[in-house]
Design a protein around this motif. Structure first.
Motif, PDB file in Angstrom:
ATOM      1  N   ALA A 127      -5.737  11.396   7.141  1.00  0.00           N
ATOM      2  CA  ALA A 127      -7.013  10.709   7.320  1.00  0.00           C
ATOM      3  C   ALA A 127      -7.428   9.928   6.079  1.00  0.00           C
ATOM      4  O   ALA A 127      -8.348   9.110   6.148  1.00  0.00           O
ATOM      5  CB  ALA A 127      -8.104  11.714   7.673  1.00  0.00           C
ATOM      6  N   GLU A 128      -6.766  10.176   4.962  1.00  0.00           N
ATOM      7  CA  GLU A 128      -7.129   9.509   3.715  1.00  0.00           C
ATOM      8  C   GLU A 128      -5.878   9.032   2.995  1.00  0.00           C
ATOM      9  O   GLU A 128      -4.788   9.573   3.192  1.00  0.00           O
ATOM     10  CB  GLU A 128      -7.912  10.461   2.800  1.00  0.00           C
ATOM     11  CG  GLU A 128      -9.234  10.937   3.384  1.00  0.00           C
ATOM     12  CD  GLU A 128      -9.957  11.883   2.446  1.00  0.00           C
ATOM     13  OE1 GLU A 128      -9.313  12.396   1.505  1.00  0.00           O
ATOM     14  OE2 GLU A 128     -11.164  12.111   2.645  1.00  0.00           O
ATOM     15  N   GLY A 129      -6.063   8.043   2.128  1.00  0.00           N
ATOM     16  CA  GLY A 129      -4.959   7.529   1.337  1.00  0.00           C
ATOM     17  C   GLY A 129      -4.820   6.026   1.488  1.00  0.00           C
ATOM     18  O   GLY A 129      -5.505   5.403   2.314  1.00  0.00           O
ATOM     19  N   PRO A 130      -3.946   5.423   0.700  1.00  0.00           N
ATOM     20  CA  PRO A 130      -3.754   3.972   0.775  1.00  0.00           C
ATOM     21  C   PRO A 130      -3.174   3.557   2.120  1.00  0.00           C
ATOM     22  O   PRO A 130      -2.447   4.311   2.764  1.00  0.00           O
ATOM     23  CB  PRO A 130      -2.784   3.676  -0.373  1.00  0.00           C
ATOM     24  CG  PRO A 130      -2.085   4.973  -0.630  1.00  0.00           C
ATOM     25  CD  PRO A 130      -3.083   6.046  -0.316  1.00  0.00           C
ATOM     26  N   GLY A 131      -3.523   2.353   2.534  1.00  0.00           N
ATOM     27  CA  GLY A 131      -3.091   1.872   3.839  1.00  0.00           C
ATOM     28  C   GLY A 131      -2.325   0.568   3.765  1.00  0.00           C
ATOM     29  O   GLY A 131      -2.189  -0.061   2.711  1.00  0.00           O
ATOM     30  N   GLN A 132      -1.826   0.168   4.920  1.00  0.00           N
ATOM     31  CA  GLN A 132      -1.121  -1.098   5.062  1.00  0.00           C
ATOM     32  C   GLN A 132      -1.479  -1.697   6.419  1.00  0.00           C
ATOM     33  O   GLN A 132      -1.890  -0.992   7.343  1.00  0.00           O
ATOM     34  CB  GLN A 132       0.394  -0.897   4.983  1.00  0.00           C
ATOM     35  CG  GLN A 132       0.944   0.032   6.059  1.00  0.00           C
ATOM     36  CD  GLN A 132       2.427   0.240   5.955  1.00  0.00           C
ATOM     37  OE1 GLN A 132       3.182  -0.717   5.764  1.00  0.00           O
ATOM     38  NE2 GLN A 132       2.879   1.491   6.055  1.00  0.00           N
TER      39      GLN A 132
END
Length: 266
Positions: free
Chosen positions: A230-235
């Motif tokens: 649910a959390e963290g860097p995205g693309q």
């Protein structure tokens, strides 16, 4: 005409990336039609009514699906009334709710958007090649352009399909494998092709799933419950396609890839 396509939206991080960046992408490229694959948006499997509406509110005109279309029971409550949601057309005819293609008015033109699913290493549903012929016969005289989201596991099946329909559709864009490929091209008949548009979701994980769980599966060779973080860097990944308004053939295709290693440039 310009089309923006966004690859498989995966879980909460994918939802966030779509909401944050699709408006920016549209402002930069100014497409006349925006298509988003949403089959993984609900924690990696399926879609809900609220998330379908969220994709539309983020800027999509059409939502395509794939092999996880019916993973959330809620879809049976709204798929028949969701006018901009399409699932693979080659699910068994007459017994599957929803529809496999939609005709969209874009200014003075009509674009047919078709969703098909491959059969290699996936469920053995109806033949996508034969289903295409059925739909093509029905809509070819009604459309100025035809876009196909081909949701499949193997590159060979995707490539074979693209050559099979070259010159009859504007674009065949692959989804499902979640890793953007570097083979965007225009086939001799004017059909744009990309093996996989890539995914929209977690960046430091494995195909959208928490990497520790996936690694554990490879180490133990036992069933492991995969998790979507649910959390963290995205693309966010996809492509932009330009069509000739007179012929419906593609004149240009380029990749969209936004991540911590490839920041968005407006």
């Amino acid at each position: 005409m310009r089309i923006v396509f966004i690859g498989d939206v995966m879980g909460p991080i994918g939802q966030q990336m779509l909401g944050d960046y699709l408006p920016k992408i549209k402002a930069k490229f100014r497409p006349q039609l925006t298509i988003v694959n949403g089959e993984n948006i609900a924690n990696g499997k399926g879609i809900t009514r609220a998330l379908y509406k969220m994709i539309l509110s983020s800027g999509a005109d059409v939502v395509t699906m794939g092999n996880h279309t019916f993973d959330k029971d809620e879809i049976y409550d709204f798929i028949d009334e969701a006018s901009k949601l399409i699932r693979p057309a080659n699910y068994p005819k007459n017994v599957t709710p929803g529809k496999g293609y939609v005709l969209i008015k874009v200014n003075q033109a009509t674009v047919g958007v078709i969703n098909l699913q491959g059969r290699v290493f996936l469920d053995s549903i109806d033949d996508p090649f034969a289903k295409f012929e059925e739909i093509y016969t029905e809509i070819k005289d009604k459309c100025d352009a035809i876009f196909v989201d081909f949701h499949a596991e193997t590159t060979s099946e995707k490539i074979a399909f693209s050559w099979y329909v070259d010159g009859r559709v504007s674009a065949v864009i692959g989804t499902h494998t979640h890793v953007q490929t570097n083979d965007a091209r225009i086939l001799p008949g004017g059909t744009a092709y990309l093996t996989d548009a890539g995914m929209t979701g977690p960046y430091n994980e494995i195909l959208g799933m928490t990497k520790e769980k996936v690694i554990e599966r490879f180490l133990l060779h036992r069933p492991v419950r995969f998790e979507t973080p649910a959390e963290g860097p995205g693309q966010i990944n996809g492509c932009v396609i330009d069509l000739n308004d007179q012929t419906g053939k593609t004149s240009h295709i380029e990749l969209i890839s936004i991540s911590p290693d490839h920041p968005f440039i407006d």
